[in-house]
Design a protein around this motif. Structure first.
Motif, PDB file in Angstrom:
ATOM      1  N   CYS A 156     144.203  87.967 -29.938  1.00  0.00           N
ATOM      2  CA  CYS A 156     145.086  88.252 -31.078  1.00  0.00           C
ATOM      3  C   CYS A 156     146.359  87.417 -30.918  1.00  0.00           C
ATOM      4  O   CYS A 156     147.055  87.526 -29.907  1.00  0.00           O
ATOM      5  N   VAL A 196     144.877  94.408 -40.173  1.00  0.00           N
ATOM      6  CA  VAL A 196     143.812  95.034 -39.380  1.00  0.00           C
ATOM      7  C   VAL A 196     143.657  96.520 -39.668  1.00  0.00           C
ATOM      8  O   VAL A 196     144.639  97.246 -39.872  1.00  0.00           O
ATOM      9  N   CYS A 229     150.577  92.732 -37.049  1.00  0.00           N
ATOM     10  CA  CYS A 229     149.399  91.977 -37.498  1.00  0.00           C
ATOM     11  C   CYS A 229     149.786  90.970 -38.572  1.00  0.00           C
ATOM     12  O   CYS A 229     150.534  91.292 -39.493  1.00  0.00           O
ATOM     13  N   GLY A 283     147.139  89.173 -39.955  1.00  0.00           N
ATOM     14  CA  GLY A 283     145.899  88.999 -40.697  1.00  0.00           C
ATOM     15  C   GLY A 283     145.096  87.782 -40.305  1.00  0.00           C
ATOM     16  O   GLY A 283     144.355  87.236 -41.126  1.00  0.00           O
ATOM     17  N   ALA A 284     145.211  87.369 -39.052  1.00  0.00           N
ATOM     18  CA  ALA A 284     144.474  86.201 -38.592  1.00  0.00           C
ATOM     19  C   ALA A 284     142.973  86.472 -38.522  1.00  0.00           C
ATOM     20  O   ALA A 284     142.168  85.538 -38.537  1.00  0.00           O
ATOM     21  N   GLY A 285     142.575  87.720 -38.418  1.00  0.00           N
ATOM     22  CA  GLY A 285     141.160  88.078 -38.502  1.00  0.00           C
ATOM     23  C   GLY A 285     140.333  87.811 -37.259  1.00  0.00           C
ATOM     24  O   GLY A 285     139.110  87.958 -37.292  1.00  0.00           O
TER      25      GLY A 285
HETATM   26  S1  SF4 Z   1     143.578  89.344 -34.442  1.00  0.00           S
HETATM   27 FE1  SF4 Z   1     143.418  91.245 -35.669  1.00  0.00          FE
HETATM   28  S2  SF4 Z   1     145.233  92.436 -35.118  1.00  0.00           S
HETATM   29 FE2  SF4 Z   1     145.612  90.345 -34.413  1.00  0.00          FE
HETATM   30  S3  SF4 Z   1     146.727  89.385 -36.114  1.00  0.00           S
HETATM   31 FE3  SF4 Z   1     144.549  88.949 -36.428  1.00  0.00          FE
HETATM   32  S4  SF4 Z   1     143.808  90.598 -37.789  1.00  0.00           S
HETATM   33 FE4  SF4 Z   1     145.788  91.248 -36.921  1.00  0.00          FE
END
Ligand code: SF4
Length: 76
Positions: A53, A32, A10, A12-14
């Motif tokens: 993701c 996450v 992860c 942290g793209a959210g």
């Molecule tokens: S979409 Fe969710 S699991 Fe994937 S990088 Fe972003 S925060 Fe992490």
């Protein structure tokens, strides 16, 4: 259906918590966390979260057989 969140991947793209805020959250570092209870009603949203993701940190598994004790989240 279970969701596996690999916190080592992860970034942290959210995106996941935007799609399913009742299932996904993030910790103080922005990584996450799986905080909600997954039900059949989340299947479509979960598949979408897995697709978007950017680092492939999310995956889906069939429900474990009773007593298998398989953890729901991997990583730190
Ligand atoms: S979409 Fe969710 S699991 Fe994937 S990088 Fe972003 S925060 Fe992490």
């Amino acid at each position: 259906m279970r969701v596996i969140a690999d916190r080592r991947r992860c970034v942290g793209a959210g995106q996941c918590s935007l799609v399913l805020p009742e299932i996904f959250d993030s910790d103080d570092e922005g990584l996450v966390l799986v905080t909600g209870e997954v039900t059949e009603a989340h299947n479509v949203g979960l598949r979408h979260a897995v697709r978007i993701c950017p680092v492939g940190a999310l995956s889906l598994r069939p429900d474990p057989s009773p007593g298998s004790g398989t953890p729901q989240a991997a990583g730190r």
